[in-house]
Design an enzyme around this catalytic site. Sequence first.
Site, PDB file in Angstrom:
ATOM      1  CB  SER A  81      -1.005   0.058   1.160  1.00  0.00           C
ATOM      2  OG  SER A  81      -1.888  -1.078   1.134  1.00  0.00           O
ATOM      3  CB  CYS A  82       3.975   2.096   1.852  1.00  0.00           C
ATOM      4  SG  CYS A  82       3.435   1.724   3.403  1.00  0.00           S
TER       5      CYS A  82
END
Length: 194
Positions: A81-82
């Site tokens: 997600s990052c």
Amino acid sequence: MQCATRRGFFNLLSFRQSLNTLSHLRPISFSSDLKMAIKVGETLPNVDLFEGNPGGKVNTSDLVKGKRIVIFGVPGAFTPSCHKTHLPGYIEQAQEIRGKGIADIICVSVNDPFVMAAWGEQQGATGKVRMLADTTAEFTKAIDVAMDLTGPLGGIRAKRFAMLVDNGVVKAIDVEPDGTGLSCSLSNNFLKKL
């Protein structure tokens, strides 16, 4: 009476055996869950972060002095997600964010500076987002956004957050409710607070 005493003894013995079967478990601490992140109006703590390598010390007080900056934190470099959403959003919207009077956009993660530099280079962050390593989680703990991800990520990590800091004072902060979600701390959502 003797029967009650024996029953009490066996209950105590049974209780001790139950505890022994649980001895492999770590104690649970809820104190970090009760803490609230740094609040609007509070001063950013004076902590050293690192940029590029261990010699690239960046003090937070110097970083924010006389400037409006955006700091966003992620649980880990290169984590899905990052890597796919959070950092790319700030890179893509860097010009728009700076157009709101923001001098610097800072990405912070509990990592080493080499990993943060490599991640920034791979993502094309140079000149758009500064990639700062919180090597010992000192900053993360000081602003009360630490979470224990020892199992999946090897230790203490930062909850996902975004904050606006003006001359060292927090003017806005959003911390993801579950620590890892992608909503209030995303660039397009936080941009509305600038």
